[in-house]
Design an enzyme around this catalytic site. Structure first.
Site, mmCIF file in Angstrom:
data_model
loop_
_atom_site.group_PDB
_atom_site.id
_atom_site.type_symbol
_atom_site.label_atom_id
_atom_site.label_comp_id
_atom_site.label_asym_id
_atom_site.label_seq_id
_atom_site.Cartn_x
_atom_site.Cartn_y
_atom_site.Cartn_z
ATOM 1 N N HIS A 86 -16.397 -29.905 44.489
ATOM 2 C CA HIS A 86 -15.042 -29.419 44.782
ATOM 3 C C HIS A 86 -14.348 -28.963 43.488
ATOM 4 C CE1 HIS A 86 -11.074 -29.620 46.970
ATOM 5 N NE2 HIS A 86 -10.663 -29.716 45.722
ATOM 6 N N GLU A 87 -14.297 -29.845 42.515
ATOM 7 C CA GLU A 87 -13.596 -29.508 41.269
ATOM 8 C C GLU A 87 -14.302 -28.355 40.559
ATOM 9 O OE1 GLU A 87 -10.719 -30.520 40.962
ATOM 10 O OE2 GLU A 87 -10.808 -32.183 42.368
ATOM 11 N N HIS A 93 -12.986 -25.135 41.840
ATOM 12 C CA HIS A 93 -11.753 -24.721 41.146
ATOM 13 C C HIS A 93 -12.122 -24.162 39.779
ATOM 14 C CE1 HIS A 93 -8.855 -26.257 43.966
ATOM 15 N NE2 HIS A 93 -9.204 -27.511 43.833
ATOM 16 N N HIS A 107 -13.225 -20.626 39.875
ATOM 17 C CA HIS A 107 -12.068 -19.750 40.068
ATOM 18 C C HIS A 107 -11.427 -19.435 38.705
ATOM 19 C CE1 HIS A 107 -8.443 -19.085 43.055
ATOM 20 N NE2 HIS A 107 -8.933 -17.957 42.615
HETATM 21 ZN ZN LIG Z 1 -8.730 -29.187 45.112
#
Ligand SMILES: [Zn+2]
Length: 702
Positions: free
Chosen positions: A494-495, A498, A501
Site C-alpha cells: 500500500h505505502e 503511494h 505516485h
Molecule cells: Zn494510504
C-alpha cells in the site's frame, strides 16, 4: 496513508540573491546549497538549533517574494503572479519538509518544543498570504483573462487551482462579512480542538478492572498478559487485569471474552463516550455543524457538503449519496444474514438473549475460527520483510520498469533508515528512503511522505523526488529476521503504491505533482498495489519460507483469501453507516438545532440500520469529522475502493503484468499528479467511468 507537510507554497529559488547573512546563517545547512548525493538533505549536518533561524529566515524571504509580486508595477501576468507565487518560499519548504517529517519519525522533546513555537508563526504566515487582498486581486485579474492567455493545460490547471485555493480560503468574501468569516474559522478550530480533547479524556478515563482471572475465560494468554501489564502501570491496579477503550485492548476483549456482562459493560462505556458530564460533546456538535453551514453560505455554497465536495473527485453530494446507497443496500442485506447466523449460534448454546452490538464481534470471531482459522504465526515465516520487499520491487519492475539499487553513501536521519536509488531507462528518477521498524521516537502507523517533491525548475531542469516510506513492522530478533503478518505485507505494498505516485511523477509544478491530489483520489495508487500483494500467482513468486525457501502452500493462500471476504456485511454496514451519518450532518441547507441522540437515531433509522449494529463511530466520538480534517470526507475510503477495484479489473482483463495496461496507468495516473481533473485522468486510463460492480463482487456483496 500519505502525509502532507505544513507549508504554504513551494519550490526552489536561488539563494544567491538573498543579500547579506550573518556568519551563523552561513553555517546553517538550510541556508546553503546542498552538495549531497542527489541533493538529499544533509542529515549529518542538521542540528536542532538550525530549525528556528531557518524557519524565520524562510518566512522572511517568502514575505519579500510576496511583497515583490504585490508591488510589481507591471500588469499581472501568469508568469509574474501565478508562477512567481508557485516558486516562492523555497527555503521555507526545505526546512519544513525536513522538520515536520522528522517530528513524526525521529521526534524528541526538543523537536516538540520547536514545533510548539513555530506552528503558530507558520499559521500566521500562511494567513498573511491567503488573506492578502492585493495578492488576490492580481490572481483574480489573471484568472479573469484565462481564456486569452494561451496557457498550456498544466499552466491552466495551476491558475485554476491557485485561484480556487484563495477563494476557498475566503479571499473573495465581501468586506462586510470578513470579520464574521474569520470569527467562524477561529471558533471552529477551538471547537474541534475541544471535541478531540473530550474524546481523548473520556477514552482515557475509563478502565475495566478485573481481579478474578476466571471471569476472563476466552481471552488468550497474550491478551491477559497485556491486561496485567496495563494494570501494573498504576499501584492501585497492580496485579489486576485492566482493559481500556483503546482499540488494541477493546477489540480483542469484545471478540474473545466469554463473559457477556463484562462485554456489555465495556461496550456501553465505549458507545456512550462524550454524551454527558464534563466531556459532553453534544452541544459542540450542534455549534460545529451550524457554523460550517454558515461558512459555506458565506463562500457561496448551499451546504458544507457542497463546499467540501466541490474540491473533490466526487464533486457533488448527489454523487456521494448514490455511491454510498449502492454499497449500503447489499451490505445491510448481507449483515442481516450474518445476524441470523449469530442468533442461531446463541440458540444452539441454549442461551436466551437477543443479539446486541456487544455480542457481534464475539460470535463473528467464533464462527470465523470455526470456518477458517487463520493463524498469524503460521503465515509469518513466508513473509519475511526481505522477501516481501523483493516482491514489491519485482512487481514495480515488471509494471513500470523500475529497479532499486541500495546506496549506503547517502546520508540518513537514522541508522535504521535504508536508502535506494530508483532507476528507470538508465536514469535515476527518484531517491527512496525506507524506515521499517518501531522505535520510541517514531509515531505509530505507516505512511508515505516526501523530503522533496518532483518538479521542474523555471529553466526546465527536472528535479527528482526524494520519497520516504515509514512503517512500524515487526522487528527482527537475535535469531529471526523480521517476519511480517499478512496485514503488514499488504501495508508495505500500500505505502509503496503511494511511493510510486511520488517517484514516477512527471509534472512541471510542484504543487500539482505526485500525491498532491484530492483525498478521494489519493488512495487509488496505494490501494491498487494491495491487489498484487494478495494475488495467488504473485504471492507464490515472493512468499517463500525464510528457512526452507519453500513456496507458500495453496492451502494457506486459500485461508488468506477466505479470511479476506469473511464478515463483510458487518464491516461494510458499519463503515457506510458512519459515512452516511457524516453526510447527513453536512447536507443541511438551513440552520438546524442538532439534538442528540435524536438526530443520529433519525439519520440511522432512515437508512434502515439494524439495532444489532451501530455506526463505526457514533457522533459524540466521531473525531474524523468533528476534530480531524475529514468532514464530509468519510466516504473517500469507499470512493477510492471503487476506483482501485475497477482499475485492477483492467489488469485482470488484460493480464496482471500486461505492458499496455501498466503503461496506461503510469502515463495517465501515476505520472500526472493533479495536472488535470482526476475523473478525466481516470477515464483516459480506463476508457470509461469507474464501475462499482468489481468492488461489490470482491467484497462478497453481489
Ligand atoms: Zn494510504
Amino acid at each position: 496513508m500519505t502525509k502532507r507537510i505544513l507549508t504554504v507554497s513551494c519550490i526552489a529559488l536561488l539563494l544567491g540573491a538573498c543579500g547579506t547573512k550573518k556568519d551563523e546563517m552561513k553555517e546553517n545547512p538550510f541556508l546553503t546549497e546542498w552538495n549531497t548525493p542527489f541533493g538529499v538533505p544533509p542529515f549529518d549536518q542538521i542540528k536542532t538549533e538550525h530549525y528556528i533561524p531557518a524557519f524565520e529566515e524562510g518566512m522572511r524571504l517568502q514575505k519579500n517574494e510576496i511583497d515583490a509580486i504585490v508591488n510589481n508595477t507591471e500588469a499581472p501576468t501568469f508568469e509574474n503572479t501565478i508562477e512567481a507565487l508557485e516558486y516562492s518560499g523555497s527555503i521555507l519548504d526545505k526546512v519544513s519538509s525536513v522538520f515536520f517529517n522528522l517530528t513524526e519519525c525521529n521526534n524528541s522533546d526538543e523537536m516538540e518544543k520547536i514545533a510548539n513555537e513555530i506552528i503558530p508563526q507558520l499559521s500566521n504566515h500562511g494567513d498573511d498570504i491567503s488573506l492578502n487582498a492585493k495578492l488576490f486581486e492580481r490572481i483574480k485579474t489573471v484568472y479573469d483573462q484565462k481564456e486569452e492567455l494561451n496557457l498550456n493545460p498544466e499552466q491552466m490547471r495551476l491558475l485554476e487551482e491557485t485561484y480556487k485555493g484563495f477563494v476557498r480560503g475566503g479571499a473573495n468574501v465581501p468586506a462586510e462579512k470578513q470579520a464574521r468569516f474569520r470569527e467562524i474559522n477561529e471558533q471552529l478550530s477551538l471547537l474541534s480542538q475541544r471535541f478531540g480533547n473530550n474524546v481523548l479524556k473520556a477514552t482515557n478515563e475509563y478502565q475495566l478492572v478485573v481481579e478474578d482471572k476466571a471471569k476472563l475465560a476466552g481471552l488468550t494468554e497474550d491478551q491477559l498478559a497485556a491486561a496485567l501489564e496495563t494494570g501494573a502501570a498504576n499501584p492501585e491496579t497492580k496485579g489486576k487485569y485492566v482493559f481500556t477503550l483503546h482499540n488494541p485492548s477493546l477489540l480483542p476483549f469484545l471478540s474473545n471474552c466469554d463473559n457477556r456482562d463484562l462485554r456489555k459493560e465495556i461496550w456501553t462505556a465505549y458507545a456512550e463516550r462524550c454524551t454527558s458530564g464534563s466531556t459532553n460533546n453534544t452541544i459542540i456538535i450542534d455549534s460545529i455543524v451550524n457554523l460550517r453551514l454558515e461558512r459555506a453560505n458565506i463562500l457561496g455554497f448551499e451546504s458544507h457538503a457542497a463546499y467540501v465536495l466541490d474540491d473533490c473527485m466526487a464533486k457533488t453530494p448527489e454523487a456521494v449519496n448514490e455511491l454510498l446507497m449502492n454499497v449500503w443496500k447489499p451490505a445491510i442485506a448481507k449483515a442481516q444474514q450474518e445476524a441470523e447466523e449469530y442468533k442461531n449460534m446463541i440458540k444452539a448454546e441454549g442461551a436466551n438473549f437477543e443479539l446486541e452490538p456487544c455480542d457481534w464481534r464475539y460470535y463473528s470471531e467464533k464462527l470465523r475460527k470455526e470456518k477458517y482459522n487463520l493463524n498469524d504465526e503460521e503465515i509469518r515465516p513466508y513473509f519475511s520483510l526481505e522477501n516481501v520487499l523483493n516482491g514489491v520491487f519485482d512487481v514495480s519492475g515488471k509494471l513500470y520498469g523500475l529497479t532499486f539499487v541500495e546506496n549506503k553513501e547517502i546520508p540518513t536521519y537514522d541508522k535504521e533508515a535504508v536508502v535506494y536509488e530508483v532507476h528507470r531507462e538508465g536514469k535515476v528518477i527518484a531517491i527512496l528512503y525506507m524506515d521499517f521498524h518501531p522505535r520510541e521516537s517514531k509515531r505509530s502507523g505507516a505512511w508515505m511522505t516526501e523530503f522533496r517533491g518532483q518538479y521542474e525548475t523555471k529553466d526546465g531542469e527536472n528535479i527528482i523526488p526524494i520519497i520516504s516510506l515509514v512503517c512500524n513492522f515487526t522487528k527482527p530478533t537475535a535469531n529471526k529476521p523480521s517476519l511480517l503478518t499478512f496485514d503488514e505485507a499488504e501495508t508495505l505494498f500500500h505505502e509503496f503504491g503511494h511511493g510510486l505516485h511520488g517517484m514516477l511523477s512527471k509534472c512541471h509544478y510542484k504543487s500539482l505533482a505526485g500525491t498532491n491530489v484530492s483525498r478521494d483520489f489519493v488512495e487509488l495508487p496505494s490501494q491498487i498495489m494491495e491487489n498484487w500483494c494478495r494475488n495467488s500467482e504473485v504471492m507464490k513468486s515472493y512468499a517463500k519460507h525464510y528457512q526452507t525457501g519453500n513456496v507458500i502452500p495453496d492451502e494457506l493462500i486459500a485461508k488468506i483469501e477466505n479470511a479476506g471476504t469473511y464478515g463483510q456485511g458487518f464491516v461494510n454496514a458499519e463503515l457506510i453507516a458512519a459515512s452516511l451519518l457524516d453526510f447527513q450532518y453536512h447536507i443541511i441547507t438551513t440552520p438546524t438545532k442538532i439534538s442528540l441522540p435524536e438526530f443520529e437515531n433519525q439519520a440511522m433509522g432512515s437508512i434502515g440500520l439494524i439495532p444489532e449494529i451501530i455506526s463505526r463511530y457514533k457522533s459524540t466520538y466521531f473525531q474524523h469529522i468533528f476534530s480531524g480534517g475529514y468532514s464530509c470526507g468519510y466516504y473517500s475510503y469507499t470512493w477510492a475502493a471503487v476506483l482501485d477495484n475497477d482499475a485492477f479489473e483492467a489488469f485482470k482483463e488484460n493480464g496482471l503484468f500486461d505492458q499496455a495496461t501498466a503503461d496506461a496507468f503510469r502515463t495517465n495516473v501515476l505520472e500526472r499528479g493533479n495536472t488535470e481533473d482526476p475523473m478525466v485522468l481516470y477515464k483516459r486510463f480506463r476508457g470509461q467511468e469507474p464501475s462499482i460492480t468489481p468492488l461489490l463482487r470482491n467484497r462478497g456483496l453481489l
